[in-house]
Scaffold this active site. Structure first.
Site, PDB file in Angstrom:
ATOM      1  CE1 TYR A 162      19.568 -11.072  15.471  1.00  0.00           C
ATOM      2  CE2 TYR A 162      18.429 -10.952  17.545  1.00  0.00           C
ATOM      3  CZ  TYR A 162      18.615 -11.557  16.326  1.00  0.00           C
ATOM      4  OH  TYR A 162      17.840 -12.627  15.962  1.00  0.00           O
TER       5      TYR A 162
ATOM      6  CE  LYS B  36      26.559 -24.181  11.001  1.00  0.00           C
ATOM      7  NZ  LYS B  36      25.987 -25.499  10.714  1.00  0.00           N
TER       8      LYS B  36
ATOM      9  CG  ASP C 108      23.272 -27.347  11.819  1.00  0.00           C
ATOM     10  OD1 ASP C 108      23.840 -27.339  12.932  1.00  0.00           O
ATOM     11  OD2 ASP C 108      23.841 -27.757  10.793  1.00  0.00           O
TER      12      ASP C 108
ATOM     13  CG  ASP D 130      15.197 -13.645  18.182  1.00  0.00           C
ATOM     14  OD1 ASP D 130      14.098 -13.844  18.728  1.00  0.00           O
ATOM     15  OD2 ASP D 130      15.386 -12.757  17.324  1.00  0.00           O
TER      16      ASP D 130
ATOM     17  CG  ASP E   9       9.962 -16.886  18.977  1.00  0.00           C
ATOM     18  OD1 ASP E   9      10.058 -16.579  20.189  1.00  0.00           O
ATOM     19  OD2 ASP E   9       9.551 -16.095  18.109  1.00  0.00           O
TER      20      ASP E   9
END
Ligand code: NAD
Length: 370
Positions: free
Chosen positions: A145, A196, A228, A252, A256
Site C-alpha cells: 500500500y 507467500k 492462500d 487487510d 475482514d
C-alpha cells in the site's frame, strides 16, 4: 494508583451513543480495579467540522498529543461526505491523519464469537468448534500500500501499466512480530504467521525474520502458513488460530474474512498501536464498524464493539489485564443472559431478549459488579 489521560472522540452517527456506554463501563472498572482515567472529550469528524471547521480540529489533535491513548467512535456521514473535497472528508482528514501523526503501525482485530451467538456466524455450527476466538495482527504502514514506485503509466497504443511495489525491511517485520508474540502471551500462546514465501521475496524475508523473533519467545508456538491456505483454513477450521500475524495487504483481506465470522460489526473492536512510551504503548482504539447512520440516534446500536475497544485500551496501552478481562467477561455474561441488540437478535432463539444501546450498556455494567 495508576493514572492515565485518555482522549474520547465520539465522532458522528452512533459514535456518541456507543461512546457513552463505553465510558460508563470504564467508570465501573475504575471502581473495581486500582486505576484512574482522566477522560477529556474532543470533537472529530462532522462534529469537528460543525464545531471548528475541520474534521480534526487543532484542539482535538493537541488533546490527543497530550493523552496516553485515544478512544475513538466513528466518523463520516455518507450524505454529507461528498459536500466537501476528498482530503477534507472525515475518514481521510481525521482517521488517516491520526494514524500518520502517531505512527500507528500495528492493527489488532480480535474476533470472538461467543458460543451463544452461533446463529449469527455464517459457518455451520460444527465448524465453529465451540466458539471462535482469533486475534489478527496486521502491519499497517508498510508493504504494497505504501511501497515505491507506485504509479500508472501510459505505454502508448492504448496500453496502460499500473505499478505497486511490495517493500518491507527486516526492522519493520521485527517490530510487528514482537507485537504479535507479546499479544500471544496474553492469550493462548500461539502465532500463525502468514506469508507467500513460495513466490515473493518479501515472503521469504517475512518468514526468516518472524522465525528469528520467534526464537526469542520459546514459550509461544510459531507456525507458518501461505496466505492462500490461510484464507481457506479460516473458514474450514477457524479454531486452529490464536494470533494470526499478517503483512499489510494480507491482513487487510484476512481481517475482514475473520470479521465475517464474528457475527456482527457491532461486536468487533480494534486497536492500532504505535511505539512504546516508557511502560505504556500509545494506542488508538475504535470499533471496526462505521457511524451507521441508518440506526443513529435511535438507541439501536450495539455498544459492545466500543466497550470491547475500551477493554483493549486497558490491556494494550495501560497493561491493566485484569480490568480488561473483567470487561470482556461481563460482555460474555450479558450475551449468555440472552441480551441482544437488533444486529445479533434472532427471533427464533429461545431466551433471547431484544434490548437497546443503553440497556445493553447498563447490563454489562451490572455484570461487572456482580
Ligand atoms: P457502517 O459500518 O457504518 O454500517 C454498515 C452496517 O453495519 C449498517 O447496517 C449499520 O447499521 C451496521 N452497524 C455498524 N455498526 C453497528 C453497531 N455498532 N450496531 C449495530 N449495527 C451496526 O458502514 P457504512 O454504512 O458503509 O458507513 C457509514 C459511514 O461511516 C460512512 O460515512 C463511512 O465513511 C463511515 N465509516 C467510518 C469508519 C470509521 O470511522 N472508522 C469505518 C467505516 C465507515
Amino acid at each position: 494508583m495508576k493514572r492515565f489521560n485518555i482522549a474520547a472522540l465520539a465522532g458522528d452517527g452512533i459514535g456518541p451513543e456507543v461512546m457513552r456506554e463505553a465510558l460508563g463501563v470504564l467508570r465501573v472498572a475504575e471502581g473495581k480495579f486500582d486505576f484512574k482515567l482522566e477522560v477529556t472529550e474532543g470533537a472529530v469528524g462532522w462534529a469537528g467540522i460543525d464545531a471548528d471547521g475541520k474534521a480534526l480540529p487543532d484542539d482535538t489533535l493537541a488533546l490527543c498529543k497530550k493523552s496516553d491513548a485515544i478512544l475513538f467512535g466513528s466518523v463520516g456521514l455518507p450524505e454529507r461526505d461528498p459536500t466537501v473535497p476528498k482530503e477534507e472528508r472525515p475518514e481521510r482528514a481525521a482517521l488517516l491523519r491520526i494514524r500518520k501523526e502517531f505512527g500507528l503501525f500495528a492493527n489488532l482485530r480480535p474476533v470472538k464469537l461467543p458460543a451463544a451467538l452461533a446463529h449469527a456466524c455464517p459457518l455451520a455450527k460444527e465448524r465453529q468448534g465451540g466458539g471462535i476466538d482469533i486475534l489478527v495482527v496486521r502491519e499497517l504502514t508498510g508493504g504494497m500500500y505504501f511501497g515505491q514506485p507506485k504509479k500508472t503509466e501510459d505505454l502508448g497504443s492504448g496500453n496502460v501499466r499500473a505499478i505497486d511495489t511490495m517493500v518491507y525491511t527486516s526492522l519493520e517485520i521485527e517490530r510487528i512480530a514482537r507485537v504479535a508474540f507479546h499479544a500471544a502471551k496474553l492469550r493462548r500462546r500461539k502465532v500463525t504467521s502468514i506469508d507467500k514465501a513460495n513466490v515473493l521475496e518479501n515472503g521469504v524475508l517475512w518468514r526468516e525474520t518472524v522465525s528469528r523473533v520467534g526464537r526469542s519467545h520459546p514459550d509461544v508456538a510459531l507456525e507458518h502458513q501461505f496466505v492462500d491456505n490461510a484464507a481457506m483454513q479460516l473458514v474450514l477450521r477457524p479454531g486452529q488460530y490464536d494470533v494470526m500475524l499478517c503483512e499489510n495487504m494480507f491482513g487487510d483481506i484476512l481481517s475482514d474474512e475473520a470479521a465475517a465470522l464474528g457475527g456482527s460489526l457491532g461486536m468487533l473492536p480494534s486497536a492500532s498501536l504505535g511505539a512504546g512510551r516508557g511502560e505504556n504503548v500509545f494506542g488508538f482504539y475504535e470499533p471496526a464498524g462505521g457511524s451507521a447512520p441508518d440506526i443513529a440516534g435511535k438507541n439501536l446500536a450495539n455498544p459492545i464493539a466500543q466497550i470491547l475497544s475500551a477493554a483493549l485500551m486497558l490491556r494494550y496501552s495501560f497493561g491493566l489485564n485484569a480490568a480488561a478481562a473483567a470487561i470482556e467477561d461481563a460482555v460474555q455474561r450479558a450475551i449468555e443472559a440472552g441480551l441482544r441488540t437488533g444486529d445479533i437478535f434472532n427471533p427464533a432463539e429461545t431466551g433471547a431478549r431484544k434490548v437497546g444501546t443503553s440497556e445493553m450498556g447498563a447490563a454489562i455494567c451490572a455484570e461487572m459488579v456482580r
